[in-house]
Design a protein around this motif. Structure first.
Motif, mmCIF file in Angstrom:
data_model
loop_
_atom_site.group_PDB
_atom_site.id
_atom_site.type_symbol
_atom_site.label_atom_id
_atom_site.label_comp_id
_atom_site.label_asym_id
_atom_site.label_seq_id
_atom_site.Cartn_x
_atom_site.Cartn_y
_atom_site.Cartn_z
ATOM 1 N N GLU A 62 0.831 -1.207 0.000
ATOM 2 C CA GLU A 62 0.000 0.000 0.000
ATOM 3 C C GLU A 62 0.865 1.256 0.000
ATOM 4 O O GLU A 62 0.569 2.236 -0.712
ATOM 5 N N ALA A 63 1.938 1.273 0.772
ATOM 6 C CA ALA A 63 2.831 2.429 0.824
ATOM 7 C C ALA A 63 3.540 2.634 -0.513
ATOM 8 O O ALA A 63 3.726 3.780 -0.963
ATOM 9 N N THR A 64 3.934 1.559 -1.156
ATOM 10 C CA THR A 64 4.574 1.660 -2.471
ATOM 11 C C THR A 64 3.618 2.256 -3.490
ATOM 12 O O THR A 64 3.986 3.121 -4.290
ATOM 13 N N VAL A 65 2.382 1.805 -3.470
ATOM 14 C CA VAL A 65 1.378 2.317 -4.404
ATOM 15 C C VAL A 65 1.088 3.787 -4.131
ATOM 16 O O VAL A 65 1.015 4.612 -5.054
ATOM 17 N N ALA A 66 0.934 4.142 -2.860
ATOM 18 C CA ALA A 66 0.616 5.524 -2.506
ATOM 19 C C ALA A 66 1.717 6.486 -2.943
ATOM 20 O O ALA A 66 1.439 7.619 -3.351
ATOM 21 N N ALA A 67 2.973 6.030 -2.895
ATOM 22 C CA ALA A 67 4.102 6.870 -3.291
ATOM 23 C C ALA A 67 4.358 6.817 -4.787
ATOM 24 O O ALA A 67 5.181 7.595 -5.296
ATOM 25 N N GLY A 68 3.698 5.907 -5.489
ATOM 26 C CA GLY A 68 3.980 5.719 -6.908
ATOM 27 C C GLY A 68 5.383 5.207 -7.159
ATOM 28 O O GLY A 68 5.982 5.460 -8.206
ATOM 29 N N SER A 69 5.928 4.450 -6.192
ATOM 30 C CA SER A 69 7.320 4.015 -6.241
ATOM 31 C C SER A 69 7.501 2.792 -7.135
ATOM 32 O O SER A 69 6.551 2.075 -7.452
ATOM 33 N N ASP A 70 8.774 2.542 -7.496
ATOM 34 C CA ASP A 70 9.114 1.332 -8.219
ATOM 35 C C ASP A 70 8.879 0.139 -7.301
ATOM 36 O O ASP A 70 9.410 0.085 -6.189
ATOM 37 N N PRO A 71 8.092 -0.850 -7.740
ATOM 38 C CA PRO A 71 7.773 -1.970 -6.841
ATOM 39 C C PRO A 71 8.942 -2.886 -6.531
ATOM 40 O O PRO A 71 8.850 -3.706 -5.613
ATOM 41 N N GLU A 72 10.059 -2.760 -7.241
ATOM 42 C CA GLU A 72 11.183 -3.662 -6.989
ATOM 43 C C GLU A 72 11.711 -3.545 -5.566
ATOM 44 O O GLU A 72 12.250 -4.501 -5.007
ATOM 45 N N GLY A 73 11.547 -2.361 -4.954
ATOM 46 C CA GLY A 73 12.002 -2.191 -3.582
ATOM 47 C C GLY A 73 11.299 -3.100 -2.586
ATOM 48 O O GLY A 73 11.803 -3.347 -1.491
ATOM 49 N N LEU A 74 10.136 -3.630 -2.979
ATOM 50 C CA LEU A 74 9.414 -4.537 -2.088
ATOM 51 C C LEU A 74 10.175 -5.836 -1.849
ATOM 52 O O LEU A 74 9.958 -6.507 -0.834
ATOM 53 N N LEU A 75 11.077 -6.203 -2.760
ATOM 54 C CA LEU A 75 11.857 -7.415 -2.555
ATOM 55 C C LEU A 75 12.758 -7.284 -1.327
ATOM 56 O O LEU A 75 13.005 -8.266 -0.624
ATOM 57 N N VAL A 97 6.107 -9.819 -9.485
ATOM 58 C CA VAL A 97 5.555 -9.719 -10.834
ATOM 59 C C VAL A 97 4.918 -8.342 -10.950
ATOM 60 O O VAL A 97 4.058 -7.990 -10.131
ATOM 61 N N ALA A 98 5.335 -7.567 -11.949
ATOM 62 C CA ALA A 98 4.750 -6.238 -12.179
ATOM 63 C C ALA A 98 4.402 -6.134 -13.658
ATOM 64 O O ALA A 98 5.247 -6.383 -14.519
ATOM 65 N N VAL A 99 3.143 -5.781 -13.940
ATOM 66 C CA VAL A 99 2.662 -5.663 -15.313
ATOM 67 C C VAL A 99 2.247 -4.218 -15.546
ATOM 68 O O VAL A 99 1.413 -3.673 -14.808
ATOM 69 N N SER A 100 2.824 -3.592 -16.574
ATOM 70 C CA SER A 100 2.529 -2.195 -16.862
ATOM 71 C C SER A 100 1.242 -2.073 -17.672
ATOM 72 O O SER A 100 0.727 -3.057 -18.228
ATOM 73 N N ALA A 101 0.745 -0.850 -17.778
ATOM 74 C CA ALA A 101 -0.487 -0.603 -18.526
ATOM 75 C C ALA A 101 -0.318 -0.933 -20.003
ATOM 76 O O ALA A 101 -1.297 -1.260 -20.685
ATOM 77 N N SER A 102 0.921 -0.875 -20.510
ATOM 78 C CA SER A 102 1.162 -1.171 -21.922
ATOM 79 C C SER A 102 1.470 -2.643 -22.188
ATOM 80 O O SER A 102 1.740 -3.031 -23.323
#
Length: 235
Positions: A164-177, A203-208
């Motif tokens: 949730e914090a990663t999403v709220a900050a719009g951060s790169d999700p790789e830091g979650l590892l 796993v991260a899937v972009s809008a494109s």
């Protein structure tokens, strides 16, 4: 297959990554597994592989963009006569096979489990504990561990809040590892010599339709033994 034990899903919430899935797989270190890779059977599945039962605990389907992850549920002895949970994941990923589109009445055929399945803009929760259930998920942040879905689980909530914090900050999700193996948070990362965290996967899937998959692997004691990072496009 005991399968991944804590996982969180961000579904249609991050500005750049409408699908983020992050989790730890906890398993006996003696159980053989193949690293994250595209399978060589022509299925289009990109996943690690349980070499004992042949299925997987988490994967993506390159042609369609489907993503599926399963956890076991504590408190029930595995029944070897039941169907393989890893086969359920594989069929859901391929979109074909006996378990490609299971109904709630099919779920008692498996040992107890929780499962997220995502395809396109839709996500579902499947579980057979406490009752068989196939339920669509609203956009948001969801988490599972090896507890029944109606029971509070601090481990799942810890990971959900980090996502949730990663999403709220719009951060790169790789830091979650890094969050998944934090030294100061033994609730998420198990460092046992016989049973412990074997892999952390993103796993991260972009809008494109660009997909990023990263798997960090560990041996007994939580010692790193390798990382695989893959990128590909859906289709």
């Amino acid at each position: 297959m005991r399968s991944m034990c804590v996982v969180a899903l961000a579904h249609q919430t991050h500005p750049d990554w409408p699908l983020i899935l992050i989790g730890n797989r906890d398993e006996f270190h003696a159980r053989p597994a193949a690293p994250l890779a595209e399978w060589d059977d022509g299925s289009g599945i990109v996943a690690g592989r349980d070499m004992q039962a042949g299925g997987t605990w988490l994967g993506a389907h390159r042609p369609s963009g489907r993503v599926v992850v399963v956890t076991n549920v504590r408190g029930a002895m595995p029944d070897p006569a039941k169907e393989s949970r890893g086969a359920l994941v594989s069929d859901l990923l391929r979109g074909e096979g006996r378990f490609a589109d299971p109904a709630a009445e099919d779920l008692p055929r498996f040992n107890v489990f929780n499962l997220f399945a995502v395809e396109g803009g839709a996500a579902r929760l499947l579980t057979n504990r406490p009752v068989p259930l196939v339920m669509p998920l609203d956009p948001g942040i969801h988490a599972l561990a090896n507890e029944p879905v109606d029971a509070p689980c601090p481990r799942a909530e810890r990971l959900r809040l980090a996502l949730e914090a990663t999403v709220a900050a719009g951060s790169d999700p790789e830091g979650l590892l890094d969050t998944l193996m934090a030294e100061d948070d033994p609730a998420l990362f198990l460092r046992g010599d016989v049973y412990g965290t074997r892999a952390s996967t993103l796993v991260a899937v972009s809008a494109s339709g660009d997909v990023r998959m990263i798997e960090r692997r560990y041996e007994k004691g939580g010692r790193p033994i390798g990382t695989t990072a893959l990128t590909f496009r859906i289709g």
